[in-house]
Design a protein around this motif. Structure first.
Motif, PDB file in Angstrom:
ATOM      1  N   ASN A 137       0.927  -1.153  -0.004  1.00 30.82           N
ATOM      2  CA  ASN A 137      -0.134  -0.070  -0.129  1.00 30.82           C
ATOM      3  C   ASN A 137       0.705   1.210   0.062  1.00 30.82           C
ATOM      4  N   GLN A 139       0.252   3.817   1.622  1.00 36.19           N
ATOM      5  CA  GLN A 139       0.490   4.227   3.016  1.00 36.19           C
ATOM      6  C   GLN A 139       1.155   2.973   3.792  1.00 36.19           C
ATOM      7  N   GLU A 140       2.333   3.006   3.687  1.00 40.92           N
ATOM      8  CA  GLU A 140       2.968   1.616   3.924  1.00 40.92           C
ATOM      9  C   GLU A 140       2.968   1.455   5.668  1.00 40.92           C
ATOM     10  N   THR A 141       2.875   2.442   6.515  1.00 41.84           N
ATOM     11  CA  THR A 141       3.048   2.155   7.728  1.00 41.84           C
ATOM     12  C   THR A 141       2.009   1.856   8.197  1.00 41.84           C
ATOM     13  N   ARG A 142       0.727   2.341   7.740  1.00 42.11           N
ATOM     14  CA  ARG A 142      -0.752   2.201   8.110  1.00 42.11           C
ATOM     15  C   ARG A 142      -1.104   0.689   7.866  1.00 42.11           C
ATOM     16  N   PHE A 143      -0.750   0.572   6.364  1.00 40.52           N
ATOM     17  CA  PHE A 143      -1.233  -0.735   5.865  1.00 40.52           C
ATOM     18  C   PHE A 143       0.134  -1.542   5.428  1.00 40.52           C
ATOM     19  N   GLU A 153      -7.979  -6.943   9.246  1.00 39.53           N
ATOM     20  CA  GLU A 153      -6.678  -6.805   8.445  1.00 39.53           C
ATOM     21  C   GLU A 153      -6.898  -6.339   7.018  1.00 39.53           C
ATOM     22  N   TRP A 154      -6.259  -5.019   6.323  1.00 41.31           N
ATOM     23  CA  TRP A 154      -6.826  -4.363   5.341  1.00 41.31           C
ATOM     24  C   TRP A 154      -6.648  -5.425   4.240  1.00 41.31           C
ATOM     25  N   ASP A 189      -3.622   2.236  -3.751  1.00 42.06           N
ATOM     26  CA  ASP A 189      -3.796   3.787  -3.349  1.00 42.06           C
ATOM     27  C   ASP A 189      -5.346   4.075  -3.208  1.00 42.06           C
ATOM     28  N   THR A 229     -15.605   7.913  13.892  1.00 38.98           N
ATOM     29  CA  THR A 229     -15.342   6.830  13.075  1.00 38.98           C
ATOM     30  C   THR A 229     -16.181   5.856  13.376  1.00 38.98           C
ATOM     31  N   ASP A 249     -17.030   2.000  12.721  1.00 38.13           N
ATOM     32  CA  ASP A 249     -16.075   0.783  12.265  1.00 38.13           C
ATOM     33  C   ASP A 249     -17.442  -0.484  12.372  1.00 38.13           C
ATOM     34  N   GLN A 267      -7.119  16.767   8.352  1.00 41.11           N
ATOM     35  CA  GLN A 267      -8.311  16.548   8.361  1.00 41.11           C
ATOM     36  C   GLN A 267      -9.215  17.742   8.441  1.00 41.11           C
TER      37      GLN A 267
END
Ligand code: NG1
Ligand code: MG
Length: 522
Positions: free
Chosen positions: A97, A99-103, A123-124, A157, A258, A260, A502
């Motif tokens: 991804n 966004q490699e740290t988040r995912f 898990e994404w 992405d 949020t 979820d 944000q």
């Protein structure tokens, strides 16, 4: 609007003109980063957008029609493929991804026969796997059991905010299923097939969802909203807004609460789906003589409950005359009246009370209604949920009448259609009231955003998507957009702790965007 997923040749084919410059940067970054991770260029990019729902909330899983539109934000999957066999009977998926740290990136060796998804962990890559699983089932149906999937290298992405009510999940699942189909040589990918497989696939992630988001993601056309109906089969058609004065815009405002579904499903989303199926079953049992009742396993479109309207069609006095017709306002009005008379308990119904009416044991009730997607509740508010569903289905039809019946706006002078605008907005406001009071899927923050916007000139304001947080949508005259933004800033956003990023993404003017596409990288 059937047909195949379009093959785009330029970003102008995909995005509205105001978005092309920033998207070009993003796509270049995606392709460059792909090259640096895998050492070669991607073959293609699959793309599916998020959506905002204009009207028709929490009724898709009861198979009533809805009116969403695609937004610019989307899921992109850059993909290359190879056939080199990995280990005997497996193929390899490498997925990363931007966004490699988040995912974080993953590698999976997947047996030809079965894609395992553990829906108990969040898990994404589960969203990719669910699209993969659905697409492979379809490919196997087409090419036989000996079909061997290709290895895939993927870089994702996504710009649809997760948990924000704009359907990041459906965008990701649809783009994934599309990517797997294309990676395995399919070029003319049927939109209806892709949508249906994305709907069923997403349930593998643990949410018992309806079909609105995937339909909006796949079928939308730039410049128009999308009327989606689910019975007797999935159909989508573009709907245009008539010219109005003042001109109308849709503003989307984040609440930054949020929601979820993965975490709160048992008390929110999945519980509502169960409450609706229980209400349908209750009405079916209470109103229809045994010979007219629906079989318990009727499951159109793979949706795990029968639509309310099928229940209605089964009502003895109407069965033969209306069985094949589509819902009309008069039928919905009658259903509202019948529900008010039949489901009288405001405090809700216990499992014992419902089981008694259905003529089953509580264990049987649990097995049939609450075993696949667990829910937590002592009482089920069947009356309120059913009244929301029927009245919301009716509001969608009324909204469509306003959009498509020229007489609705011709009575006013062409100089000023504010009365017409206010009628459209009024329906959105009624939806918000029903979501807040009868369906209990709003929250204090969304209610506040709506109140502030209406005070500053919005014709209609409501939550969009599942609710309990996430996003809101507002029908605002073009000349009031700044006033509404300013009011939110002082009365809502400035009071929350938000990052710069944000703050910038909090409010967008939404232009209806295009749906899924494949882009072949030169
Ligand atoms: P969100 O949570 O906004 O993606 C969900 C469902 C829809 C629909 C709406 C409520 C999924 C994928 N989507 O949307 O099908 O039921 O809530 O109208 O669960
Ligand atoms: Mg979602």
């Amino acid at each position: 609007m059937a047909g195949s997923v379009p093959i785009a040749h330029a970003l102008e084919d995909i995005y509205t003109s105001d978005a092309v410059a920033s998207q070009t940067k993003r796509w270049t970054h995606l392709v460059d980063k792909f090259q640096s991770i895998y050492g070669h260029k991607p073959k293609f990019v699959s793309r599916s957008p998020g959506r905002v729902n204009i009207i028709g909330e929490h009724i898709d899983y009861s198979l009533y029609s809805v009116l969403p539109m695609a937004i610019t934000a989307d899921a992109l999957l850059a993909v290359s493929t190879d056939l080199s066999s990995v280990k005997g009977d497996t193929f390899k998926i490498q997925i990363a991804n931007v966004q490699e740290t988040r995912f974080p990136a993953h590698e999976f060796d997947i047996p030809y026969g079965a894609v395992e998804i553990d829906a108990t962990v969040h898990e994404w890559t589960n969203y990719f796997k669910s699209g993969l699983r659905g697409a492979l089932e379809l490919l196997r149906k087409k090419h036989g059991d000996n079909f061997k999937p290709k290895n895939m290298q993927i870089l994702m992405d996504g710009t649809v905010p997760a948990g924000g009510g704009l359907s990041s999940s459906a965008a990701f699942v649809s783009a994934s299923a599309l990517a797997v189909m294309a990676a395995n040589g399919e070029r003319a990918i049927d939109k209806t097939e892709l949508t249906e497989l994305a709907i069923v696939s997403e349930r593998a992630v643990g949410v018992n969802s309806g079909g609105m988001d995937q339909s909006a993601s796949v079928f939308s056309e730039r410049g128009s909203a999308l009327f989606v109906s689910f019975t007797p089969s999935l159909k989508a058609r573009a709907v245009h807004f008539p010219p109005t004065r003042p001109e109308l815009t849709f503003l989307i405002a984040q609440s930054f609460v949020t929601a979820d579904k993965f975490v709160t499903g048992p008390i929110h989303y999945n519980l509502r789906v169960v409450e609706c199926s229980l209400a349908a079953a209750y009405l079916n049992a209470a109103l229809n003589p045994p010979s007219m009742r629906l079989p318990a396993d009727a499951a159109p479109l793979g949706i795990s409950l029968h639509g309310f309207h099928e229940t209605y069609f089964a009502l003895a006095e109407h069965a033969s005359s209306v069985a094949s017709s589509k819902p009309v306002p008069a039928q919905l009005e009658e259903l509202i009246a019948l529900t008010s008379k039949t489901l009288t308990k405001d405090e809700g119904y216990t499992r014992e009370e419902i089981a008694a009416v259905l003529g089953v044991t509580v264990d049987e009730l649990n097995t049939q209604f609450t075993s696949r997607f667990p829910v937590r509740a002592e009482r089920f508010k069947l009356r309120q949920r059913a009244l929301h569903v029927f009245s919301e289905a009716l509001r969608v039809l009324r909204f469509m009448e306003l959009l498509e019946d020229p007489a609705a706006h011709q009575q006013e002078s062409s100089e000023d259609t504010s009365e017409y605008n206010a009628r459209l907005g009024g329906l959105l406001n009624d939806t918000q009231d029903s979501c807040r009071d009868a369906y209990e899927c709003s929250c204090a923050e969304i209610d506040a955003l709506c109140t502030i916007a209406r005070r500053a000139g919005s014709y209609g304001s409501r939550l969009t998507g599942a609710g309990w947080g996430g996003c809101s949508v507002h029908l605002v005259p073009a000349d009031k957009v700044d006033a509404v933004r300013a009011a939110w800033e002082t009365e809502y956003y400035s009071k929350r702790e938000l990052t710069e990023e944000q703050r910038e993404a909090a409010v967008v003017v939404s232009r209806p965007g295009s749906g899924s596409a494949l882009y072949l990288v030169a």
